[in-house]
Structure formats: structure tokens, C-alpha cells
Design a protein around this motif. Structure first.
Motif, PDB file in Angstrom:
ATOM      1  N   ARG A   1       0.794  -1.099  -0.013  1.00  0.00           N
ATOM      2  CA  ARG A   1      -0.066  -0.036  -0.093  1.00  0.00           C
ATOM      3  C   ARG A   1       0.760   1.194  -0.038  1.00  0.00           C
ATOM      4  NH1 ARG A   1      -4.030  -2.594   4.697  1.00  0.00           N
ATOM      5  NH2 ARG A   1      -5.021  -4.145   2.931  1.00  0.00           N
ATOM      6  N   VAL A   2       0.519   2.263  -0.808  1.00  0.00           N
ATOM      7  CA  VAL A   2       1.253   3.355  -0.981  1.00  0.00           C
ATOM      8  C   VAL A   2       0.495   4.604  -0.502  1.00  0.00           C
ATOM      9  CG1 VAL A   2       2.295   4.963  -2.779  1.00  0.00           C
ATOM     10  CG2 VAL A   2       2.412   2.271  -2.929  1.00  0.00           C
ATOM     11  N   LYS A   3       1.193   5.453   0.158  1.00  0.00           N
ATOM     12  CA  LYS A   3       0.240   6.694   0.660  1.00  0.00           C
ATOM     13  C   LYS A   3       0.926   7.711  -0.151  1.00  0.00           C
ATOM     14  CE  LYS A   3      -0.872   9.883   4.586  1.00  0.00           C
ATOM     15  NZ  LYS A   3      -0.477  10.030   6.063  1.00  0.00           N
ATOM     16  N   VAL A   4      -0.091   8.594  -0.722  1.00  0.00           N
ATOM     17  CA  VAL A   4       0.166   9.722  -1.732  1.00  0.00           C
ATOM     18  C   VAL A   4      -0.214  10.853  -0.830  1.00  0.00           C
ATOM     19  CG1 VAL A   4      -0.537  10.862  -3.924  1.00  0.00           C
ATOM     20  CG2 VAL A   4      -0.407   8.408  -3.683  1.00  0.00           C
ATOM     21  N   THR A   5       1.163  11.826  -0.780  1.00  0.00           N
ATOM     22  CA  THR A   5       0.945  12.952  -0.182  1.00  0.00           C
ATOM     23  C   THR A   5       1.398  13.989  -1.126  1.00  0.00           C
ATOM     24  OG1 THR A   5       3.345  12.518   0.547  1.00  0.00           O
ATOM     25  CG2 THR A   5       1.548  11.866   1.835  1.00  0.00           C
ATOM     26  N   LYS A   6       1.306  15.355  -0.712  1.00  0.00           N
ATOM     27  CA  LYS A   6       1.559  16.372  -1.468  1.00  0.00           C
ATOM     28  C   LYS A   6       2.681  17.314  -0.863  1.00  0.00           C
ATOM     29  CE  LYS A   6      -0.828  20.378  -3.607  1.00  0.00           C
ATOM     30  NZ  LYS A   6      -2.081  21.079  -3.876  1.00  0.00           N
ATOM     31  N   TYR A   7       3.854  17.617  -1.872  1.00  0.00           N
ATOM     32  CA  TYR A   7       4.836  18.563  -1.198  1.00  0.00           C
ATOM     33  C   TYR A   7       4.812  20.012  -2.336  1.00  0.00           C
ATOM     34  CZ  TYR A   7       7.731  16.202  -4.524  1.00  0.00           C
ATOM     35  OH  TYR A   7       8.209  15.475  -5.999  1.00  0.00           O
ATOM     36  N   GLY A   8       4.550  21.073  -1.518  1.00  0.00           N
ATOM     37  CA  GLY A   8       4.470  22.188  -2.789  1.00  0.00           C
ATOM     38  C   GLY A   8       3.396  21.919  -3.943  1.00  0.00           C
ATOM     39  N   ASP A   9       3.563  21.933  -5.162  1.00  0.00           N
ATOM     40  CA  ASP A   9       2.616  21.715  -5.936  1.00  0.00           C
ATOM     41  C   ASP A   9       2.746  20.331  -6.646  1.00  0.00           C
ATOM     42  OD1 ASP A   9       4.921  22.296  -7.542  1.00  0.00           O
ATOM     43  OD2 ASP A   9       3.902  23.613  -8.752  1.00  0.00           O
ATOM     44  N   LYS A  10       3.462  19.569  -6.013  1.00  0.00           N
ATOM     45  CA  LYS A  10       3.797  18.186  -6.510  1.00  0.00           C
ATOM     46  C   LYS A  10       3.399  17.010  -5.709  1.00  0.00           C
ATOM     47  CE  LYS A  10       7.552  19.416  -9.488  1.00  0.00           C
ATOM     48  NZ  LYS A  10       8.831  19.145 -10.132  1.00  0.00           N
ATOM     49  N   TYR A  11       3.247  15.759  -6.054  1.00  0.00           N
ATOM     50  CA  TYR A  11       2.522  14.568  -5.590  1.00  0.00           C
ATOM     51  C   TYR A  11       3.749  13.623  -5.250  1.00  0.00           C
ATOM     52  CZ  TYR A  11      -1.912  17.198  -5.975  1.00  0.00           C
ATOM     53  OH  TYR A  11      -2.650  18.221  -5.995  1.00  0.00           O
ATOM     54  N   ALA A  12       3.863  12.792  -4.565  1.00  0.00           N
ATOM     55  CA  ALA A  12       4.791  11.778  -4.072  1.00  0.00           C
ATOM     56  C   ALA A  12       3.907  10.665  -3.350  1.00  0.00           C
ATOM     57  CB  ALA A  12       5.778  12.112  -3.453  1.00  0.00           C
ATOM     58  N   GLY A  13       4.636   9.358  -3.295  1.00  0.00           N
ATOM     59  CA  GLY A  13       3.946   8.237  -2.596  1.00  0.00           C
ATOM     60  C   GLY A  13       5.268   7.511  -2.051  1.00  0.00           C
ATOM     61  N   LYS A  14       4.725   7.070  -0.705  1.00  0.00           N
ATOM     62  CA  LYS A  14       5.804   5.858  -0.131  1.00  0.00           C
ATOM     63  C   LYS A  14       4.851   4.697   0.308  1.00  0.00           C
ATOM     64  CE  LYS A  14       5.456   8.054   4.563  1.00  0.00           C
ATOM     65  NZ  LYS A  14       6.400   8.721   5.579  1.00  0.00           N
ATOM     66  N   ILE A  15       5.706   3.748   0.578  1.00  0.00           N
ATOM     67  CA  ILE A  15       5.260   2.496   0.692  1.00  0.00           C
ATOM     68  C   ILE A  15       4.855   2.625   2.285  1.00  0.00           C
ATOM     69  CG2 ILE A  15       5.655  -0.085   1.016  1.00  0.00           C
ATOM     70  CD1 ILE A  15       7.662   0.294  -1.401  1.00  0.00           C
ATOM     71  N   VAL A  16       3.754   2.229   2.801  1.00  0.00           N
ATOM     72  CA  VAL A  16       3.461   2.524   4.189  1.00  0.00           C
ATOM     73  C   VAL A  16       2.643   1.058   4.619  1.00  0.00           C
ATOM     74  CG1 VAL A  16       2.623   4.843   4.026  1.00  0.00           C
ATOM     75  CG2 VAL A  16       0.896   3.141   3.546  1.00  0.00           C
ATOM     76  N   TRP A  17       2.755   0.194   3.874  1.00  0.00           N
ATOM     77  CA  TRP A  17       2.386  -1.322   4.302  1.00  0.00           C
ATOM     78  C   TRP A  17       2.877  -2.369   3.171  1.00  0.00           C
ATOM     79  CZ3 TRP A  17      -0.773  -4.850   1.891  1.00  0.00           C
ATOM     80  CH2 TRP A  17      -1.257  -6.056   2.796  1.00  0.00           C
TER      81      TRP A  17
END
Length: 153
Positions: A43-59
Motif C-alpha cells: 500500500r502506498v500513501k500519496v501526499t503533496k509537497y508544494g505543488d507536486k505529489y509523491a507516494g511512499k510504501i506504508v504497508w
């Protein structure tokens, strides 16, 4: 006393407006949340930083190797990163919302192959993403369908 009340009111109004401006969702924020990849392995959590989006593995379905140690990025082509834990690893980077429920200009990292691909993401409905990784031309890529973990109604 009246000046103090006016000053306090002004400070309150400005801070309220500032917090509203910072939390006002944009059209691109529809992608924010936790998504399960098509295989169900992560599972990947998508977040926002500035005006861009990123995701990291959370499970991870299987977060440990058979010997009980935490899974690491053992396939990374950069040997210095092969001991980095997969949980918490940023695998989506640099996405920009381009309109029409589409995010582009980002990359996706596949820890199973150790490869990074150009990527576009399309929101099919509020609980389904089509994530397309490719090298060079999108036509020669592969699409994976991700499902939102906390379904919006």
C-alpha cells in the motif's frame, strides 16, 4: 482597550484566512490517500509537497524475509541503498496535476526489479487509479490498477 480588541480581531482573522488558504484542497488533491497496488502486496500513501505529489510504501503484505528481518531495497542498482527498508520508501516522485484527473512528469520505482520508470497516473473514479509506468514512450508501458483503502462515499 478598543485598539487591543481590533488588533486581536485582525490577528485572528488573518490567521484564520491563512490556515484556510493552506488547507484548501485543489483538483489534484483527489489522489491523496492510501492506495493498494494491483497485486495486493503493498500500500502506498500519496501526499503533496508544494505543488507536486509523491507516494511512499506504508504497508507490505509480507514485511519480513523468511529469516525474520525487515524487507530491504535489495534490488536497488545503487549498492548504497540496498539496505534501506522498503517500509517508508518513496516510490512515487515528482507528479504534477495536469488536469482531466491526470498526474504526469513523475517517476515510479519498482523495488521488485530495482527499476525506475516514467509514470502517469489517471484517476478512473474516486477510488481507482490507473498507474502507468513506461520507458520512453507510454505506448510501451504497463498499467497497474490501484484501489483506495479508505473508500470515499
Amino acid at each position: 482597550m478598543k485598539k487591543l480588541l481590533v488588533l486581536l480581531f485582525a490577528i485572528f482573522a488573518i490567521s484564520s484566512f491563512r490556515s484556510l488558504a493552506q488547507t484548501a484542497p485543489t483538483e489534484g488533491d483527489k489522489m491523496l490517500g492510501v492506495w493498494e497496488v494491483g497485486s495486493g502486496k503493498a500500500r502506498v500513501k500519496v501526499t503533496k509537497y508544494g505543488d507536486k505529489y509523491a507516494g511512499k510504501i506504508v504497508w507490505l503484505k509480507e514485511p519480513k524475509y523468511e529469516d525474520g528481518t525487515n524487507k530491504r531495497d535489495k534490488n536497488n542498482p545503487d549498492e548504497t541503498k540496498r539496505n534501506v527498508p522498503l517500509l517508508g520508501y518513496s516510490n512515487l516522485l515528482g507528479f504534477v496535476y495536469t488536469g482531466n484527473n491526470t498526474w504526469e512528469e513523475g517517476t515510479i520505482y519498482d523495488p521488485e526489479s530495482g527499476s525506475t520508470y516514467n509514470c502517469t497516473i489517471k484517476l478512473i473514479d474516486e477510488n481507482t487509479l490507473d498507474v502507468r509506468g513506461y520507458i520512453g514512450v507510454q505506448m510501451f508501458g504497463r498499467t497497474d490498477t490501484w484501489k483506495r483503502m479508505q473508500v470515499k462515499k
